[in-house]
Motif scaffolding. Structure first.
Motif, mmCIF file in Angstrom:
data_model
loop_
_atom_site.group_PDB
_atom_site.id
_atom_site.type_symbol
_atom_site.label_atom_id
_atom_site.label_comp_id
_atom_site.label_asym_id
_atom_site.label_seq_id
_atom_site.Cartn_x
_atom_site.Cartn_y
_atom_site.Cartn_z
ATOM 1 N N ILE A 1 0.843 -1.205 0.000
ATOM 2 C CA ILE A 1 0.000 0.000 0.000
ATOM 3 C C ILE A 1 0.875 1.250 0.000
ATOM 4 C CG2 ILE A 1 -1.574 1.375 1.420
ATOM 5 C CD1 ILE A 1 -2.939 -1.250 2.234
ATOM 6 N N THR A 2 1.907 1.250 0.837
ATOM 7 C CA THR A 2 2.836 2.387 0.884
ATOM 8 C C THR A 2 3.531 2.584 -0.458
ATOM 9 O OG1 THR A 2 3.236 1.964 3.242
ATOM 10 C CG2 THR A 2 4.824 3.361 2.094
ATOM 11 N N SER A 3 3.942 1.485 -1.071
ATOM 12 C CA SER A 3 4.591 1.564 -2.388
ATOM 13 C C SER A 3 3.635 2.126 -3.428
ATOM 14 C CB SER A 3 5.079 0.173 -2.823
ATOM 15 O OG SER A 3 5.998 -0.358 -1.893
ATOM 16 N N GLY A 4 2.358 1.768 -3.329
ATOM 17 C CA GLY A 4 1.364 2.295 -4.265
ATOM 18 C C GLY A 4 1.189 3.792 -4.134
ATOM 19 N N ILE A 5 1.200 4.288 -2.901
ATOM 20 C CA ILE A 5 1.078 5.736 -2.676
ATOM 21 C C ILE A 5 2.299 6.466 -3.234
ATOM 22 C CG2 ILE A 5 0.973 7.524 -0.900
ATOM 23 C CD1 ILE A 5 -0.601 5.498 0.826
ATOM 24 N N ILE A 6 3.479 5.892 -3.033
ATOM 25 C CA ILE A 6 4.706 6.496 -3.570
ATOM 26 C C ILE A 6 4.648 6.548 -5.092
ATOM 27 C CG2 ILE A 6 7.205 6.173 -3.828
ATOM 28 C CD1 ILE A 6 7.202 5.010 -0.990
ATOM 29 N N ASN A 7 4.146 5.478 -5.705
ATOM 30 C CA ASN A 7 3.988 5.466 -7.163
ATOM 31 C C ASN A 7 3.066 6.582 -7.628
ATOM 32 O OD1 ASN A 7 5.647 3.505 -8.186
ATOM 33 N ND2 ASN A 7 4.144 1.866 -8.052
ATOM 34 N N TYR A 8 1.952 6.743 -6.921
ATOM 35 C CA TYR A 8 0.995 7.779 -7.303
ATOM 36 C C TYR A 8 1.634 9.163 -7.264
ATOM 37 C CZ TYR A 8 -3.101 10.787 -7.180
ATOM 38 O OH TYR A 8 -4.017 11.777 -7.447
#
Length: 520
Positions: free
Chosen positions: A231-238
């Motif tokens: 989830i954290t990685s997804g936010i960083i991607n966004y």
């Protein structure tokens, strides 16, 4: 077409404003290369996070059903029940079959959904597609762990979570391949792709280590922590993933040359180029077709696959795709290659615990060496393929050598820790190397095969067929391992894996023969 500002991730916009206030930073840092290699790092972390969130189930199986006589009984627990330490519904005699059902629920849903994921990805914003997929994948992973806190014992709940997770996980591969293909085209081939492809093994290692930290004390956290990671990685991607150079007004990867306001047509059309499979190395793979002489404007909301000649081409249907030479052979070969690889992915910690006196966390930690071997195996496969220009032959040789390595591991792994480690690393390299190389070789051949006549729209359909077929094999392997280990023993499971490697080699026979005939 989205406006330039809307195409730039919010985090990147903030960084750009900061750099504009300090011009000296702009002179020191090459902004274009900074974006380019940030994509390399972010996509690496992204797919590692996807695989990390798949791994906890293989670790937690060890404690969901175990020999309770080996477990210290807490004070308030009545140890007259031989299954007091096991988690219902997995405290049944046929627990391996139940675990196999969970694996298959995830992997079959993943394999089926993969046939559609690429089609959806072509029509949406890739950064948003990845972000949503990662948030949902993390949610699915955490939901499994929440069963520990909310005392959930319904088999249907676990199956539903696995199906949901399998579907969400299909967002990963189309997204990272698209971003990498946009920034690293054929003009940027090299050893860097061999390193980048190790994200699968790195993710498996991260997921295993995170899960093993909590498996004996609180197995719910074994799922929740990897869930938070993705989830954290997804936010960083966004916030920071720049999917295409044109999104930040970079000229480095535009496929279009404009002179005096007119588009300059490429001097050589893609249809005139046909490269035999054996002449393409995995290191030289372009993840998506890209012609540097071609005119193309693209934003992150554009389709994953674009027209090679700037004019629309009719999409290739299912029947037309399987008629392309090599598609059926490669699809079925990948079926068996992933069958072997994913059996280890989902059952290795359990087997180590079964065949040794190691604790659940020690068994999980030891199993990571298989993925360490996979990292070196994938890179070695790429080097040898590049050196000899015979990717199918390289793959066949490694598949062949994997057979005695599997036999030796089953026979000798309990001799000592050193022997176990050595055999794990060797088996991991030989099993995972061909799996990575097959996928690479298939993509290379499809991108250059003369029968496509430059129609890049075939690549989406064919890739979905091959990846989907391979994923079905990945679902079959763990399920077979569950039932065979229950009905017979683990030695029979290894014979099944060795037989699968034999079938994979046989399916490569035609390609190997063609490569050998092309020897100068």
């Amino acid at each position: 077409m989205s406006s330039p500002t809307n195409s730039i991730p919010y985090g990147v916009q903030i960084l750009q404003k900061i750099s504009n206030k300090y011009p000296r930073l702009t002179r020191i840092v090459d902004r274009e290369n900074l974006y380019k290699y940030s994509v390399l790092i972010l996509t690496f972390i992204t797919y590692a996070a996807y695989h990390a969130s798949r791994k906890p189930i293989s670790v937690v199986k060890i404690v969901l059903y175990q020999n309770c006589s080996d477990v210290t009984t807490p004070a308030p627990i009545n140890n007259t029940d031989p299954d007091w330490c096991n988690w219902e519904p997995f405290n049944a005699e046929h627990h391996n079959a139940l675990f196999g059902t969970l694996d298959s629920a995830f992997l079959f849903s993943y394999g089926i959904a993969m046939f559609f994921s690429g089609i959806i990805a072509e029509r949406v914003n890739i950064r948003i597609f990845l972000t949503i997929g990662m948030l949902l994948s993390g949610t699915a992973c955490s939901m499994f762990g929440l069963a520990h806190y909310y005392n959930i014992h319904s088999m249907w709940y676990f199956i539903g979570v696995q199906i949901f997770g399998g579907i969400c996980q299909t967002t990963g591969w189309p997204g990272v391949v698209t971003a990498m293909g946009n920034w690293f085209g054929k003009g940027n081939r090299g050893f860097i792709f061999g390193i980048w492809n190790s994200h699968t093994s790195i993710g498996n290692i991260i997921g295993t280590l995170l899960a093993s930290l909590y498996v004996e004390s609180n197995w719910g956290l074994s799922f929740i922590v990897p869930g938070i990671f993705i989830i954290t990685s997804g936010i960083i991607n966004y916030l920071f993933l720049v999917v295409h150079p044109s999104d930040i007004n970079s000229d480095s990867h535009l496929n279009e040359k404009v002179q005096n306001g007119h588009k300059k047509k490429p001097s050589t059309s893609p249809q005139e180029v046909s490269i035999p499979l054996g002449d393409i190395s995995s290191k030289e793979l372009s993840l998506l077709p890209s012609n540097k002489d071609e005119v193309k404007e693209k934003t992150e909301g554009s389709p994953i696959l674009s027209h090679l000649n700037g004019s629309p081409k009719k999409a290739v249907g299912f029947i037309g795709a399987i008629k392309i030479p090599g598609v059926i052979e490669f699809s079925m070969c990948l079926f068996f290659a992933k069958l072997v690889s994913y059996t280890f992915l989902y059952w290795l910690p359990n087997y180590i615990k079964y065949s040794s006196t190691y604790s659940p966390s020690q068994s999980a930690d030891l199993s990571t060496l298989f993925d360490v071997g996979g990292i070196f195996g994938g890179i070695a496969a790429g080097i040898f393929s590049d050196m000899f220009g015979k990717s199918a032959c390289t793959c066949a040789v490694m598949l062949f050598l994997a057979i005695p390595s599997l036999y030796a591991y089953n026979l000798l792994s309990s001799v000592s820790l050193i022997v176990n480690i050595a055999l794990l690393v060797v088996a991991g390299g030989l099993v995972n190397g061909p799996y990575a190389l097959i996928t690479t070789a298939v993509s290379a051949e499809l991108g250059t095969h003369s029968s496509l006549k430059g129609n890049s729209k075939a690549l989406s359909t064919v890739t979905s067929i091959i990846d989907g077929t391979g994923s079905i094999g990945a679902a079959v392997g763990p399920l077979l391992a569950a039932y065979i280990s229950d009905l017979f023993d683990w030695t029979s499971v290894f014979y099944m894996l060795m037989g699968s490697n034999v079938l994979a080699i046989l399916l490569l026979t035609r390609l190997v023969k063609r490569e050998l005939q092309n020897v100068d």
